[in-house]
Design an enzyme around this catalytic site. Structure first.
Site, mmCIF file in Angstrom:
data_model
loop_
_atom_site.group_PDB
_atom_site.id
_atom_site.type_symbol
_atom_site.label_atom_id
_atom_site.label_comp_id
_atom_site.label_asym_id
_atom_site.label_seq_id
_atom_site.Cartn_x
_atom_site.Cartn_y
_atom_site.Cartn_z
ATOM 1 N N SER A 58 0.781 -0.982 -0.123
ATOM 2 C CA SER A 58 0.058 -0.133 -0.046
ATOM 3 C C SER A 58 0.852 1.148 0.027
ATOM 4 O O SER A 58 2.276 1.212 -0.268
ATOM 5 C CB SER A 58 -1.008 -0.112 1.115
ATOM 6 O OG SER A 58 -1.852 0.965 0.866
ATOM 7 N N ASN A 59 0.237 2.294 0.401
ATOM 8 C CA ASN A 59 1.098 3.811 0.421
ATOM 9 C C ASN A 59 0.767 4.482 1.735
ATOM 10 O O ASN A 59 -0.552 4.066 2.328
ATOM 11 C CB ASN A 59 1.084 4.303 -0.990
ATOM 12 C CG ASN A 59 -0.423 4.813 -1.272
ATOM 13 O OD1 ASN A 59 -0.948 5.428 -0.586
ATOM 14 N ND2 ASN A 59 -0.832 4.128 -2.169
#
Ligand code: CTP
Length: 220
Positions: free
Chosen positions: A22-23
């Site tokens: 993810s981020n």
């Protein structure tokens, strides 16, 4: 009634039941934009959010849809976008996903190699749909860059067939992921540009809606 869609937050790409890529997008900017759109009125606001903290998951007065992966987000945006609508892609969808997802937890003693495959680009997919729409939908993108910022933003404006793109330089203090404030340079299709000075994300949400609606009304 026209629909105004705001996407927000990151997406997650799981490679086993408990781990994902993810981020650090918090969804704060997308949430502020959707709130400003609801306050403005005159649209059905659809708020499509990836996994974020509870404060930013839903917007009162909007149709709220929560998604996990980039493919989920693509499907839900596609189901909601029609001719003449407005799409503001403030989300940070993961560009890659693991080729395979293990159905059981991968143990640390196992060989840890994750092959990645590209995810679809949501804005590009909507730009393709837009070619058949009369009137066109207004497509709005964001670009969070660390270097050659203007070059990349203008590249994305053209490549994703956008009406406007909001560029922020995330290498600056007080801008970008997790920050309470932000600032943008806005590039419009046709060459115009505008600076939005550093201020709270809530105040910027209002200015972003001003920008998008005045452009959409001019080009209706
Ligand atoms: N975006 C999208 N679909 C993706 C990735 C991004 O629609 N799979 C949208 C984002 O919501 C944003 C714009 O495209 O509005 C630009 O996203 P960004 O991550 O900056 O651009 P990428 O095209 O992913 O390019 P790069 O990661 O190489 O900078």
């Amino acid at each position: 009634m026209r629909t105004l869609i705001v996407t927000s937050g990151p997406t997650r790409e799981f490679f086993d039941p408990i781990r994902f890529l993810s981020n650090p997008s918090t969804g704060q900017m997308g949430h502020a934009i959707a709130q400003a759109a609801v306050r403005r009125g005159g649209f059905q606001v659809v708020f499509i959010s990836g996994p974020v903290s509870q404060n930013f998951t839903t917007v009162d007065g909007a149709k709220n849809i929560n998604v996990v992966s980039t493919e989920d987000m693509l499907r839900v945006v596609g189901e909601n976008l029609r001719a003449g609508d407005i799409l503001i892609m403030a989300a940070a969808p993961a560009d890659y996903k693991p080729e395979r997802k293990s159905t059981v937890k991968i143990k640390k003693t196992e060989n840890q190699r994750i092959n990645l495959v590209p995810n679809p680009d949501i804005l590009k997919a909507m730009a393709e749909k837009n070619r058949a729409f009369t009137p066109r939908a207004t497509l709005v993108g964001f670009a969070a860059e660390t270097h050659d910022t203007e070059k990349y933003a203008l590249g994305k404006l053209a490549d994703k067939e956008l009406d406007m793109i909001f560029l922020n330089d995330v290498s600056k203090q007080g801008a970008g992921f997790g920050s309470a404030t932000n600032e943008f340079t806005v590039f419009f299709r046709g060459g115009a540009r505008l600076e939005l000075a550093n201020e709270s994300k809530a105040a910027l949400g209002e200015k972003i809606i001003d920008c998008v609606l005045s452009y959409a009304n001019e080009h209706a």
